[in-house]
Design a protein around this motif. Structure first.
Motif, PDB file in Angstrom:
ATOM      1  N   UNK A 183       0.833  -1.199   0.000  1.00  0.00           N
ATOM      2  CA  UNK A 183       0.000   0.000   0.000  1.00  0.00           C
ATOM      3  C   UNK A 183       0.872   1.255   0.000  1.00  0.00           C
ATOM      4  N   UNK A 184       1.871   1.301   0.875  1.00  0.00           N
ATOM      5  CA  UNK A 184       2.748   2.470   0.928  1.00  0.00           C
ATOM      6  C   UNK A 184       3.494   2.646  -0.390  1.00  0.00           C
ATOM      7  N   UNK A 185       3.933   1.543  -0.981  1.00  0.00           N
ATOM      8  CA  UNK A 185       4.645   1.637  -2.252  1.00  0.00           C
ATOM      9  C   UNK A 185       3.727   2.156  -3.357  1.00  0.00           C
ATOM     10  N   UNK A 186       2.496   1.647  -3.425  1.00  0.00           N
ATOM     11  CA  UNK A 186       1.544   2.104  -4.440  1.00  0.00           C
ATOM     12  C   UNK A 186       1.261   3.596  -4.301  1.00  0.00           C
ATOM     13  N   UNK A 187       1.203   4.078  -3.053  1.00  0.00           N
ATOM     14  CA  UNK A 187       0.938   5.495  -2.792  1.00  0.00           C
ATOM     15  C   UNK A 187       2.201   6.358  -2.852  1.00  0.00           C
ATOM     16  N   UNK A 188       3.356   5.738  -2.999  1.00  0.00           N
ATOM     17  CA  UNK A 188       4.600   6.491  -3.043  1.00  0.00           C
ATOM     18  C   UNK A 188       5.014   7.050  -1.695  1.00  0.00           C
ATOM     19  N   UNK A 189       4.524   6.453  -0.603  1.00  0.00           N
ATOM     20  CA  UNK A 189       4.826   6.930   0.744  1.00  0.00           C
ATOM     21  C   UNK A 189       6.197   6.414   1.175  1.00  0.00           C
ATOM     22  N   UNK A 190       7.043   7.349   1.678  1.00  0.00           N
ATOM     23  CA  UNK A 190       8.362   7.003   2.187  1.00  0.00           C
ATOM     24  C   UNK A 190       8.559   7.693   3.537  1.00  0.00           C
ATOM     25  N   UNK A 191       9.743   7.509   4.108  1.00  0.00           N
ATOM     26  CA  UNK A 191      10.051   8.160   5.387  1.00  0.00           C
ATOM     27  C   UNK A 191       9.988   9.673   5.283  1.00  0.00           C
ATOM     28  N   UNK A 192      10.160  10.218   4.096  1.00  0.00           N
ATOM     29  CA  UNK A 192      10.061  11.669   3.918  1.00  0.00           C
ATOM     30  C   UNK A 192       8.665  12.199   4.229  1.00  0.00           C
ATOM     31  N   UNK A 193       7.663  11.327   4.187  1.00  0.00           N
ATOM     32  CA  UNK A 193       6.282  11.732   4.470  1.00  0.00           C
ATOM     33  C   UNK A 193       5.935  11.665   5.954  1.00  0.00           C
ATOM     34  N   UNK A 194       6.821  11.119   6.776  1.00  0.00           N
ATOM     35  CA  UNK A 194       6.558  10.998   8.207  1.00  0.00           C
ATOM     36  C   UNK A 194       6.265  12.377   8.788  1.00  0.00           C
ATOM     37  N   UNK A 195       5.194  12.476   9.549  1.00  0.00           N
ATOM     38  CA  UNK A 195       4.802  13.732  10.176  1.00  0.00           C
ATOM     39  C   UNK A 195       3.826  14.563   9.370  1.00  0.00           C
ATOM     40  N   UNK A 196       3.516  14.124   8.146  1.00  0.00           N
ATOM     41  CA  UNK A 196       2.574  14.851   7.301  1.00  0.00           C
ATOM     42  C   UNK A 196       1.229  15.008   8.011  1.00  0.00           C
ATOM     43  N   UNK A 197       0.657  16.198   7.934  1.00  0.00           N
ATOM     44  CA  UNK A 197      -0.685  16.454   8.451  1.00  0.00           C
ATOM     45  C   UNK A 197      -1.671  15.885   7.442  1.00  0.00           C
ATOM     46  N   UNK A 198      -2.375  14.840   7.820  1.00  0.00           N
ATOM     47  CA  UNK A 198      -3.270  14.141   6.896  1.00  0.00           C
ATOM     48  C   UNK A 198      -4.558  14.896   6.601  1.00  0.00           C
ATOM     49  N   UNK A 199      -4.762  16.024   7.259  1.00  0.00           N
ATOM     50  CA  UNK A 199      -5.934  16.844   6.971  1.00  0.00           C
ATOM     51  C   UNK A 199      -5.611  17.949   5.968  1.00  0.00           C
ATOM     52  N   UNK A 200      -4.325  18.115   5.630  1.00  0.00           N
ATOM     53  CA  UNK A 200      -3.909  19.036   4.573  1.00  0.00           C
ATOM     54  C   UNK A 200      -3.878  18.274   3.248  1.00  0.00           C
ATOM     55  N   UNK A 201      -4.088  18.963   2.126  1.00  0.00           N
ATOM     56  CA  UNK A 201      -4.207  18.245   0.860  1.00  0.00           C
ATOM     57  C   UNK A 201      -2.918  17.654   0.291  1.00  0.00           C
ATOM     58  N   UNK A 202      -1.753  18.107   0.696  1.00  0.00           N
ATOM     59  CA  UNK A 202      -0.507  17.607   0.103  1.00  0.00           C
ATOM     60  C   UNK A 202       0.487  17.220   1.186  1.00  0.00           C
ATOM     61  N   UNK A 203       1.371  16.276   0.967  1.00  0.00           N
ATOM     62  CA  UNK A 203       1.478  15.370  -0.171  1.00  0.00           C
ATOM     63  C   UNK A 203       0.654  14.092   0.003  1.00  0.00           C
ATOM     64  N   UNK A 204       0.280  13.794   1.271  1.00  0.00           N
ATOM     65  CA  UNK A 204      -0.548  12.625   1.577  1.00  0.00           C
ATOM     66  C   UNK A 204      -1.694  13.125   2.437  1.00  0.00           C
ATOM     67  N   UNK A 205      -2.919  12.703   2.124  1.00  0.00           N
ATOM     68  CA  UNK A 205      -4.031  13.137   2.970  1.00  0.00           C
ATOM     69  C   UNK A 205      -5.162  12.122   2.984  1.00  0.00           C
ATOM     70  N   UNK A 206      -5.960  12.239   4.033  1.00  0.00           N
ATOM     71  CA  UNK A 206      -7.170  11.425   4.178  1.00  0.00           C
ATOM     72  C   UNK A 206      -8.326  12.174   3.560  1.00  0.00           C
ATOM     73  N   UNK A 207      -9.061  11.495   2.707  1.00  0.00           N
ATOM     74  CA  UNK A 207     -10.260  12.077   2.136  1.00  0.00           C
ATOM     75  C   UNK A 207     -11.484  11.646   2.935  1.00  0.00           C
ATOM     76  N   UNK A 208     -12.631  11.930   2.379  1.00  0.00           N
ATOM     77  CA  UNK A 208     -13.897  11.560   3.008  1.00  0.00           C
ATOM     78  C   UNK A 208     -14.135  10.059   2.873  1.00  0.00           C
ATOM     79  N   UNK A 209     -15.116   9.578   3.621  1.00  0.00           N
ATOM     80  CA  UNK A 209     -15.548   8.190   3.436  1.00  0.00           C
ATOM     81  C   UNK A 209     -16.291   8.132   2.114  1.00  0.00           C
TER      82      UNK A 209
END
Length: 196
Positions: free
Chosen positions: A119-145
């Motif tokens: 899953x992380x590989x498909x999304x391009x998630x790496x250690x550089x994304x650690x700490x990302x605020x998932x409520x902000x739109x970039x670079x990784x975020x949670x959308x609605x259900x």
């Protein structure tokens, strides 16, 4: 409501969109980790690695599993409590070609984001994304259900050797992207209740 809020948080992530670096998945499988209350959690003992799990909530905790794969976790608890949810699997709904490029052309669509490393590989998630605020739109975020799961199942977490029987893994019943359960060989034998 359950006794541990992280269990409700984990269930609530099923059917939500997780967007990362041009790919969107609908979350189909998660595992809850209850911080200092959970011996299977990285935050059972506070360390520099697990410090991010102590808050604030809705941050991305990324770690490398066995030095090979990145795993993505959503910190859900208020500051100081250290609960997080491992996103184990999802169904790619946008960016299919990019996910295929990252995962390899021979991987079937249902397997592109099956398992936390995939899953992380498909999304391009790496250690550089650690700490990302998932409520902000970039670079990784949670959308609605996007989808309300028809039926949610619960069972033990995959590959943990401590608290191995806690039913803190949740998945969408019948979804082909859900990973296969594997018990850790280091876990004690499953407990059973003998008739009285």
């Amino acid at each position: 409501m359950s006794e541990l809020p992280v269990l409700d948080d984990a269930r609530s992530l099923l059917g939500r969109a997780l967007v990362g670096h041009g790919v969107t998945v609908l979350i189909t499988e998660v595992e809850a980790y209850a911080g200092p209350l959970d011996p299977a959690s990285h935050a059972y003992t506070r360390t520099p690695r697990s410090d991010i799990m102590y808050g604030p909530p809705w941050r991305l905790y990324v770690y490398r599993s066995y030095g090979l794969h990145h795993c993505a976790n959503v910190v859900t608890s208020p500051e100081g409590e250290a609960s997080a949810v491992l996103v184990r699997a999802g169904r790619v709904v946008e960016g299919l070609d990019l996910a295929r490029e990252r995962r390899g052309p021979k991987v079937a669509d249902v397997g592109l984001a099956r398992g936390p490393g995939n899953l992380a590989e498909a999304l391009g998630i790496t250690l550089e994304d650690k700490g990302t605020d998932l409520l902000d739109p970039e670079p990784v975020h949670l959308g609605e259900r996007v989808e309300e799961p028809a039926r949610v199942m619960a069972g033990p977490r995959v590959g943990v050797s401590k608290a191995a029987d806690a039913p803190w893994r949740f998945w969408v019943d019948g979804d082909p992207t859900v990973s296969v359960y594997r018990r850790s060989p280091r876990a004690p034998r499953a407990s059973s209740v003998s008739p009285s």
